[in-house]
Scaffold this motif. Structure first.
Motif, short mmCIF file in Angstrom:
data_model
loop_
_atom_site.label_atom_id
_atom_site.label_comp_id
_atom_site.label_asym_id
_atom_site.label_seq_id
_atom_site.Cartn_x
_atom_site.Cartn_y
_atom_site.Cartn_z
N ILE A 50 -7.69 -6.99 6.59
CA ILE A 50 -7.38 -6.20 5.39
C ILE A 50 -8.66 -5.70 4.73
O ILE A 50 -8.75 -4.54 4.33
CB ILE A 50 -6.53 -7.04 4.42
N ILE A 51 -9.65 -6.57 4.60
CA ILE A 51 -10.90 -6.17 3.96
C ILE A 51 -11.61 -5.09 4.78
O ILE A 51 -12.20 -4.16 4.23
CB ILE A 51 -11.81 -7.39 3.76
N LYS A 52 -11.53 -5.18 6.09
CA LYS A 52 -12.20 -4.19 6.95
C LYS A 52 -11.50 -2.83 6.88
O LYS A 52 -12.17 -1.79 6.88
CB LYS A 52 -12.23 -4.69 8.40
N THR A 53 -10.17 -2.81 6.84
CA THR A 53 -9.42 -1.56 6.95
C THR A 53 -9.10 -0.93 5.61
O THR A 53 -8.66 0.23 5.59
CB THR A 53 -8.11 -1.80 7.72
N GLU A 54 -9.30 -1.64 4.51
CA GLU A 54 -8.97 -1.09 3.19
C GLU A 54 -10.26 -0.72 2.45
O GLU A 54 -11.00 -1.59 1.99
CB GLU A 54 -8.17 -2.12 2.38
N PRO A 55 -10.56 0.58 2.30
CA PRO A 55 -11.81 0.98 1.65
C PRO A 55 -11.95 0.49 0.21
O PRO A 55 -13.07 0.22 -0.24
CB PRO A 55 -11.76 2.52 1.71
N SER A 56 -10.84 0.35 -0.50
CA SER A 56 -10.91 -0.09 -1.90
C SER A 56 -11.38 -1.53 -2.03
O SER A 56 -11.76 -1.96 -3.13
CB SER A 56 -9.55 0.07 -2.57
N LEU A 57 -11.36 -2.28 -0.94
CA LEU A 57 -11.79 -3.68 -0.97
C LEU A 57 -13.25 -3.85 -0.55
O LEU A 57 -13.71 -4.98 -0.42
CB LEU A 57 -10.90 -4.53 -0.05
N HIS A 58 -13.96 -2.76 -0.35
CA HIS A 58 -15.37 -2.85 0.02
C HIS A 58 -16.19 -3.03 -1.25
O HIS A 58 -16.90 -2.13 -1.72
CB HIS A 58 -15.79 -1.60 0.79
N GLN A 59 -16.07 -4.24 -1.80
CA GLN A 59 -16.74 -4.63 -3.04
C GLN A 59 -17.39 -6.00 -2.83
O GLN A 59 -17.01 -6.73 -1.91
CB GLN A 59 -15.73 -4.70 -4.20
N PRO A 60 -18.36 -6.36 -3.68
CA PRO A 60 -19.08 -7.63 -3.48
C PRO A 60 -18.17 -8.85 -3.35
O PRO A 60 -18.36 -9.68 -2.45
CB PRO A 60 -19.97 -7.72 -4.72
N MET A 61 -17.16 -8.97 -4.23
CA MET A 61 -16.31 -10.15 -4.19
C MET A 61 -15.60 -10.28 -2.85
O MET A 61 -15.48 -11.38 -2.28
CB MET A 61 -15.28 -10.11 -5.31
N PHE A 62 -15.15 -9.16 -2.29
CA PHE A 62 -14.42 -9.20 -1.03
C PHE A 62 -15.36 -9.34 0.16
O PHE A 62 -14.97 -9.86 1.20
CB PHE A 62 -13.53 -7.96 -0.91
N THR A 298 -5.11 -12.33 -5.69
CA THR A 298 -5.87 -11.09 -5.72
C THR A 298 -4.92 -9.91 -5.54
O THR A 298 -4.27 -9.78 -4.51
CB THR A 298 -6.94 -11.09 -4.61
N LYS A 299 -4.87 -9.07 -6.54
CA LYS A 299 -3.90 -7.98 -6.57
C LYS A 299 -4.09 -7.02 -5.41
O LYS A 299 -3.11 -6.61 -4.76
CB LYS A 299 -4.03 -7.22 -7.90
N GLN A 300 -5.35 -6.67 -5.11
CA GLN A 300 -5.59 -5.70 -4.05
C GLN A 300 -5.14 -6.20 -2.69
O GLN A 300 -4.53 -5.45 -1.92
CB GLN A 300 -7.09 -5.35 -4.00
N ILE A 301 -5.40 -7.46 -2.40
CA ILE A 301 -4.98 -8.02 -1.10
C ILE A 301 -3.46 -8.13 -1.04
O ILE A 301 -2.83 -7.80 -0.03
CB ILE A 301 -5.64 -9.38 -0.87
N ARG A 302 -2.86 -8.60 -2.13
CA ARG A 302 -1.41 -8.72 -2.17
C ARG A 302 -0.73 -7.38 -1.96
O ARG A 302 0.25 -7.27 -1.21
CB ARG A 302 -1.00 -9.34 -3.50
N GLN A 303 -1.23 -6.34 -2.62
CA GLN A 303 -0.65 -5.01 -2.47
C GLN A 303 -0.83 -4.48 -1.06
O GLN A 303 0.06 -3.82 -0.51
CB GLN A 303 -1.29 -4.05 -3.47
N ARG A 304 -1.98 -4.78 -0.46
CA ARG A 304 -2.22 -4.30 0.91
C ARG A 304 -1.29 -4.96 1.90
O ARG A 304 -0.77 -4.30 2.82
CB ARG A 304 -3.68 -4.59 1.29
N VAL A 305 -1.03 -6.26 1.73
CA VAL A 305 -0.10 -6.95 2.62
C VAL A 305 1.31 -6.40 2.45
O VAL A 305 2.02 -6.13 3.43
CB VAL A 305 -0.13 -8.47 2.35
N LEU A 306 1.74 -6.22 1.19
CA LEU A 306 3.07 -5.65 0.94
C LEU A 306 3.18 -4.24 1.50
O LEU A 306 4.22 -3.85 2.04
CB LEU A 306 3.35 -5.65 -0.57
N LYS A 307 2.10 -3.48 1.38
CA LYS A 307 2.11 -2.11 1.88
C LYS A 307 2.30 -2.09 3.39
O LYS A 307 3.01 -1.23 3.93
CB LYS A 307 0.80 -1.42 1.51
N MET A 308 1.69 -3.04 4.08
CA MET A 308 1.83 -3.12 5.53
C MET A 308 3.29 -3.31 5.92
O MET A 308 3.81 -2.63 6.80
CB MET A 308 0.98 -4.25 6.09
N PHE A 309 3.99 -4.24 5.23
CA PHE A 309 5.38 -4.51 5.57
C PHE A 309 6.30 -3.40 5.09
O PHE A 309 7.25 -3.03 5.77
CB PHE A 309 5.80 -5.85 4.98
N LEU A 310 6.05 -2.86 3.88
CA LEU A 310 6.90 -1.81 3.35
C LEU A 310 6.81 -0.54 4.16
O LEU A 310 7.80 0.16 4.36
CB LEU A 310 6.53 -1.53 1.88
#
Length: 360
Positions: A50-62, A298-310
């Motif tokens: 998820i961190i590799k494929t989601e550009p919005s997660l390219h931040q220090p914490m992630f 983490t909202k961004q990761i949770r949304q990305r996982v839901l987006k994958m299934f949806l």
């Protein structure tokens, strides 16, 4: 085996017991251990993907979270395959070189994980106490240097441990009362003076466990002071919620490792299987919990996982509707699905229905 003084010898291989005192339950114990290992592998691989494929997660914490996921994969994989081999096939034998390599990997990556937790605490401190400078302080280059420093520190701190053990040639027994080659579990078998190894192990434990945890506590004291300066209760809660996942991960890591270290050195009255279970928990429970905690909080990761299934569901629904529309076209105007009828309400309150029709 070469005898020495009638009681000590130079063993070519060692035997790992597994969990002493619970040998008859090894098959049943393997079920939760194997389940936790599978969850750790799937969870951490998902986090990395998820961190590799989601550009919005390219931040220090992630970026730090991805480093943590890699370390957790190495820690769990360094012990669990061998442990499951002991549980299922009674494959207990391990040579000295493999034992020393396992010792180095386990302890060095544990130190690296502690360093990453410290870096994540610093990231939260800058993000909350000095948010305007967060992107300038923690650039991609600085994040990479912090990760490299954590790796080098772990390797430098732990390298002397297997080197010291390698100097010992004679042991009272070749049976290691442990599930993996933990430093003290091997050293206590030595025929000779182990003062240097023992003192160095205690020193490393002090530097890593106490110093890192002290700096993490100081970071959160500063965060709490900054949080209480906020006038809005909602702002305080929102700020605190960004730290919950990190606090949970820290507790899951430091609690079992502290308990394991203390019981190994000072818990002579503690049952052996308690020692071993605690030692396995700090290598398996954090790798399993970290993806769950960060994924849920983490909202961004949770949304990305839901987006994958949806997205999968929406694509399936789109295919079904497409097949239904072609079916209607073949039948003409005699049969129309509900989604092909539109209701219109006029300003005076009257209703009319518009029916979409097709021609054959």
């Amino acid at each position: 085996m070469l005898p020495f003084n009638g009681s000590c010898f130079n063993p070519p291989t060692f035997l790992l017991i597994g969990i002493p005192g619970l040998e008859t339950l090894h098959v049943w114990i393997s079920v939760p251990f194997c389940s936790m290992y599978v969850i750790a592998i799937l969870g951490n691989c998902t986090i990395l993907f998820i961190i590799k494929t989601e550009p919005s997660l390219h931040q220090p914490m992630f970026y730090f979270l991805s480093m943590l996921a890699v370390i957790d994969l190495v820690l769990s994989t360094s012990t669990m395959p061998k442990l499951l081999g002991i549980f299922w096939f009674s494959y207990r034998e391990i040579c000295l070189d493999s034992c020393l390599l396992q010792m180095f990997v386990i302890h060095s990556f544990s130190v690296m994980e502690s360093g990453i937790f410290l870096a994540m605490a610093f990231d939260r401190y800058v993000a909350i106490c000095d948010p305007l400078r967060h992107k300038t302080v923690l650039t991609n280059t600085i994040v990479a240097k912090i990760g490299l420093a954590a790796m080098i520190r772990g390797m430098l701190y732990i390298s002397p441990l297997p080197l010291l053990v390698q100097q010992y040639q004679y042991y009272r027994t070749n049976i290691i009362a442990h599930s993996y080659c933990e430093h003290m579990a091997v050293v206590i078998l030595v025929c000779g003076d182990i003062t240097i190894s023992n003192l160095y192990g205690l020193t490393i434990g002090f530097l890593v466990l106490l110093m890192d945890s002290l700096f993490i506590v100081l970071s959160y004291i500063m965060i709490l002071l900054a949080m209480f300066r906020l006038t809005s209760v909602n702002a305080r809660l929102k700020t605190f919620s960004t730290c919950i996942s990190h606090v949970c991960a820290i507790l899951a890591f430091y609690t079992p490792i502290a308990a394991s270290s203390l019981t190994h050195r000072f818990g002579q009255n503690v049952s052996p299987h308690i020692h071993i279970l605690l030692a396995n928990f700090y290598l398996l429970v954090p790798p399993m919990l970290n993806p769950i905690v960060y994924g849920a909080r983490t909202k961004q990761i949770r949304q990305r996982v839901l987006k994958m299934f949806l997205n999968e569901d929406l694509r399936g629904e789109g295919r079904d509707r497409s097949r239904g529309w072609h079916h209607v076209k073949r039948l003409g105007t005699t049969i129309l699905p509900l989604w092909a009828r539109c209701e219109y309400r006029a300003p005076d309150g009257t209703r009319s229905t518009l029916t979409l029709t097709t021609t054959t």
